[in-house]
Scaffold this motif. Structure first.
Motif, PDB file in Angstrom:
ATOM      1  N   ALA A 244     -14.485   9.618 -16.907  1.00  0.00           N
ATOM      2  CA  ALA A 244     -15.004   9.252 -18.225  1.00  0.00           C
ATOM      3  C   ALA A 244     -14.025   9.636 -19.329  1.00  0.00           C
ATOM      4  O   ALA A 244     -13.810   8.875 -20.287  1.00  0.00           O
ATOM      5  CB  ALA A 244     -16.357   9.919 -18.449  1.00  0.00           C
ATOM      6  N   LEU A 245     -13.407  10.817 -19.204  1.00  0.00           N
ATOM      7  CA  LEU A 245     -12.415  11.231 -20.194  1.00  0.00           C
ATOM      8  C   LEU A 245     -11.225  10.286 -20.228  1.00  0.00           C
ATOM      9  O   LEU A 245     -10.699   9.959 -21.306  1.00  0.00           O
ATOM     10  CB  LEU A 245     -11.934  12.661 -19.894  1.00  0.00           C
ATOM     11  CG  LEU A 245     -12.904  13.804 -20.203  1.00  0.00           C
ATOM     12  CD1 LEU A 245     -12.308  15.128 -19.742  1.00  0.00           C
ATOM     13  CD2 LEU A 245     -13.227  13.848 -21.688  1.00  0.00           C
ATOM     14  N   ASP A 246     -10.791   9.832 -19.057  1.00  0.00           N
ATOM     15  CA  ASP A 246      -9.649   8.918 -19.018  1.00  0.00           C
ATOM     16  C   ASP A 246     -10.020   7.556 -19.599  1.00  0.00           C
ATOM     17  O   ASP A 246      -9.154   6.880 -20.162  1.00  0.00           O
ATOM     18  CB  ASP A 246      -9.171   8.770 -17.575  1.00  0.00           C
ATOM     19  CG  ASP A 246      -7.859   8.006 -17.488  1.00  0.00           C
ATOM     20  OD1 ASP A 246      -6.823   8.579 -17.877  1.00  0.00           O
ATOM     21  OD2 ASP A 246      -7.877   6.845 -17.040  1.00  0.00           O
ATOM     22  N   LYS A 247     -11.274   7.152 -19.464  1.00  0.00           N
ATOM     23  CA  LYS A 247     -11.697   5.890 -20.066  1.00  0.00           C
ATOM     24  C   LYS A 247     -11.774   6.003 -21.582  1.00  0.00           C
ATOM     25  O   LYS A 247     -11.420   5.079 -22.318  1.00  0.00           O
ATOM     26  CB  LYS A 247     -13.055   5.470 -19.501  1.00  0.00           C
ATOM     27  CG  LYS A 247     -13.024   4.998 -18.057  1.00  0.00           C
ATOM     28  CD  LYS A 247     -12.213   3.736 -17.927  1.00  0.00           C
ATOM     29  CE  LYS A 247     -12.199   3.229 -16.493  1.00  0.00           C
ATOM     30  NZ  LYS A 247     -11.381   2.006 -16.342  1.00  0.00           N
ATOM     31  N   LEU A 248     -12.261   7.150 -22.054  1.00  0.00           N
ATOM     32  CA  LEU A 248     -12.351   7.359 -23.500  1.00  0.00           C
ATOM     33  C   LEU A 248     -10.973   7.586 -24.117  1.00  0.00           C
ATOM     34  O   LEU A 248     -10.708   7.141 -25.246  1.00  0.00           O
ATOM     35  CB  LEU A 248     -13.260   8.557 -23.792  1.00  0.00           C
ATOM     36  CG  LEU A 248     -14.739   8.391 -23.420  1.00  0.00           C
ATOM     37  CD1 LEU A 248     -15.480   9.713 -23.546  1.00  0.00           C
ATOM     38  CD2 LEU A 248     -15.391   7.326 -24.297  1.00  0.00           C
TER      39      LEU A 248
ATOM     40  N   SER B  54       1.394   9.052 -11.166  1.00  0.00           N
ATOM     41  CA  SER B  54       2.647   8.395 -10.864  1.00  0.00           C
ATOM     42  C   SER B  54       2.789   8.322  -9.357  1.00  0.00           C
ATOM     43  O   SER B  54       2.709   9.328  -8.660  1.00  0.00           O
ATOM     44  CB  SER B  54       3.822   9.170 -11.467  1.00  0.00           C
ATOM     45  OG  SER B  54       5.043   8.536 -11.167  1.00  0.00           O
ATOM     46  N   ALA B  55       2.999   7.102  -8.849  1.00  0.00           N
ATOM     47  CA  ALA B  55       3.081   6.902  -7.389  1.00  0.00           C
ATOM     48  C   ALA B  55       4.322   6.107  -7.024  1.00  0.00           C
ATOM     49  O   ALA B  55       4.256   5.101  -6.330  1.00  0.00           O
ATOM     50  CB  ALA B  55       1.833   6.203  -6.881  1.00  0.00           C
ATOM     51  N   GLY B  56       5.477   6.513  -7.510  1.00  0.00           N
ATOM     52  CA  GLY B  56       6.725   5.902  -7.086  1.00  0.00           C
ATOM     53  C   GLY B  56       7.163   4.730  -7.929  1.00  0.00           C
ATOM     54  O   GLY B  56       8.356   4.463  -8.034  1.00  0.00           O
ATOM     55  N   GLN B  57       6.226   4.013  -8.555  1.00  0.00           N
ATOM     56  CA  GLN B  57       6.584   2.838  -9.329  1.00  0.00           C
ATOM     57  C   GLN B  57       6.178   3.009 -10.793  1.00  0.00           C
ATOM     58  O   GLN B  57       5.827   2.047 -11.468  1.00  0.00           O
ATOM     59  CB  GLN B  57       5.909   1.591  -8.750  1.00  0.00           C
ATOM     60  CG  GLN B  57       6.361   1.280  -7.338  1.00  0.00           C
ATOM     61  CD  GLN B  57       5.701   0.043  -6.784  1.00  0.00           C
ATOM     62  OE1 GLN B  57       4.823  -0.538  -7.410  1.00  0.00           O
ATOM     63  NE2 GLN B  57       6.130  -0.380  -5.613  1.00  0.00           N
ATOM     64  N   GLY B  58       6.196   4.214 -11.272  1.00  0.00           N
ATOM     65  CA  GLY B  58       5.846   4.449 -12.657  1.00  0.00           C
ATOM     66  C   GLY B  58       4.380   4.779 -12.810  1.00  0.00           C
ATOM     67  O   GLY B  58       3.598   4.712 -11.862  1.00  0.00           O
ATOM     68  N   PRO B  59       3.954   5.114 -14.016  1.00  0.00           N
ATOM     69  CA  PRO B  59       2.564   5.497 -14.262  1.00  0.00           C
ATOM     70  C   PRO B  59       1.593   4.369 -13.930  1.00  0.00           C
ATOM     71  O   PRO B  59       1.887   3.194 -14.129  1.00  0.00           O
ATOM     72  CB  PRO B  59       2.554   5.825 -15.762  1.00  0.00           C
ATOM     73  CG  PRO B  59       3.978   6.102 -16.109  1.00  0.00           C
ATOM     74  CD  PRO B  59       4.797   5.243 -15.199  1.00  0.00           C
ATOM     75  N   GLN B  60       0.453   4.737 -13.416  1.00  0.00           N
ATOM     76  CA  GLN B  60      -0.599   3.790 -13.083  1.00  0.00           C
ATOM     77  C   GLN B  60      -1.911   4.258 -13.702  1.00  0.00           C
ATOM     78  O   GLN B  60      -2.062   5.410 -14.092  1.00  0.00           O
ATOM     79  CB  GLN B  60      -0.755   3.671 -11.560  1.00  0.00           C
ATOM     80  CG  GLN B  60       0.500   3.193 -10.843  1.00  0.00           C
ATOM     81  CD  GLN B  60       0.298   3.157  -9.347  1.00  0.00           C
ATOM     82  OE1 GLN B  60      -0.720   3.569  -8.835  1.00  0.00           O
ATOM     83  NE2 GLN B  60       1.304   2.664  -8.637  1.00  0.00           N
ATOM     84  N   SER B  61      -2.868   3.326 -13.793  1.00  0.00           N
ATOM     85  CA  SER B  61      -4.174   3.676 -14.335  1.00  0.00           C
ATOM     86  C   SER B  61      -4.961   4.479 -13.301  1.00  0.00           C
ATOM     87  O   SER B  61      -4.786   4.313 -12.094  1.00  0.00           O
ATOM     88  CB  SER B  61      -4.947   2.405 -14.706  1.00  0.00           C
ATOM     89  OG  SER B  61      -5.127   1.590 -13.559  1.00  0.00           O
ATOM     90  N   VAL B  62      -5.830   5.345 -13.795  1.00  0.00           N
ATOM     91  CA  VAL B  62      -6.629   6.213 -12.942  1.00  0.00           C
ATOM     92  C   VAL B  62      -7.943   5.521 -12.635  1.00  0.00           C
ATOM     93  O   VAL B  62      -8.702   5.178 -13.544  1.00  0.00           O
ATOM     94  CB  VAL B  62      -6.876   7.567 -13.638  1.00  0.00           C
ATOM     95  CG1 VAL B  62      -7.784   8.438 -12.799  1.00  0.00           C
ATOM     96  CG2 VAL B  62      -5.556   8.266 -13.910  1.00  0.00           C
TER      97      VAL B  62
END
Length: 254
Positions: free
Chosen positions: A146-150, A158-166
């Protein structure tokens, strides 16, 4: 109504075992759903497990304390499920997961007395203690999501190809990594609110395990002492009778 309460009472002896199984299924459902290619309904399936978990807790409350807990808890669980189901609306999904975390912590508060109370250390108490640990981690995971959505800058993955959404599974993963203080570093809390929740979760988790082990060991030791005290007079009486019984040679025991 009396028959209804009687049937609920029969579930009292195994409700924490059922709760623990549901919590484990709630944790592993996300990888299985994605493996089956049903990513679009992942949140809804997770919501189903949460509603089942809350119903088990509320039914246990109703079997112990007859009152309005069942109806209030059932209504809130239904609203939570509706909020997650209608996640396409503005801010509904955030409110839904905030409710998710709040209700998970409410369940922790309701179960804790069953863990700390004096008495026999049986299988139900062990499952209750494990369920509290899992519920606390799942609730924190809902708060992280919820915090990441707000605030999208709350968590960084980060999973090898740059930042990704949680996503929700990543939030749950980060929650249990923080709870167990593993700290792999693949997901990082960047906002002040997320970091504060990480500190609270890590400290609470370690304190819970330390106090839990001490409490269960103390209860188990007290149970052994009480059992020996109950058997003490019986053993003395048996020894006295053995001394008074005549031997084969006609004399009494020395």
């Amino acid at each position: 109504m009396q028959i209804f309460y009687d049937r609920l009472g029969r579930l009292q002896h195994c409700r924490y075992q059922l709760l623990f199984v549901l919590l484990l299924l709630a944790l592993v459902q996300s990888p299985l759903v994605r493996l089956l290619g049903m990513d679009s309904i992942e949140a809804r399936i997770a919501g189903v497990f949460l509603v089942l978990v809350l119903l088990v807790v509320v039914i246990g409350e109703l079997s112990v304390r007859r009152g309005h807990h069942f109806w209030v808890g059932g209504s809130v669980a239904g609203l939570l499920w509706l909020g997650i189901w209608l996640g396409g609306y503005h801010r509904v999904i955030e409110i839904g997961y905030l409710l998710w975390g709040t209700l998970s912590w409410w369940a922790v508060v309701r179960i804790l007395p069953s863990v700390w109370q004096s008495g026999r250390v049986d299988r139900e108490r062990i499952f209750a203690a494990l369920s509290v640990y899992l519920l606390f981690g799942i609730g924190c995971g809902a708060f992280y999501f919820a915090l990441d959505k707000l605030d999208p800058s709350s968590l960084l993955i980060s999973a090898g190809q740059g930042p990704q959404s949680v996503d929700f599974f990543s939030a749950q993963y980060f929650s249990f990594v923080s709870l167990t203080t593993m700290g792999f570093g693949d997901i990082v809390a960047t906002s002040r609110s997320a970091r504060g929740l990480v500190m609270f979760e890590a400290v609470s988790g370690q304190m819970y395990l330390a106090v839990l082990v001490a409490r269960l060991v103390g209860l188990f030791g007290s149970e052994i002492v009480a059992r020996q005290e109950r058997r003490g007079p019986v053993l003395k009486l048996r020894d006295r009778r053995r001394r008074l019984l005549p031997h084969k040679d006609g004399g009494s025991a020395p």
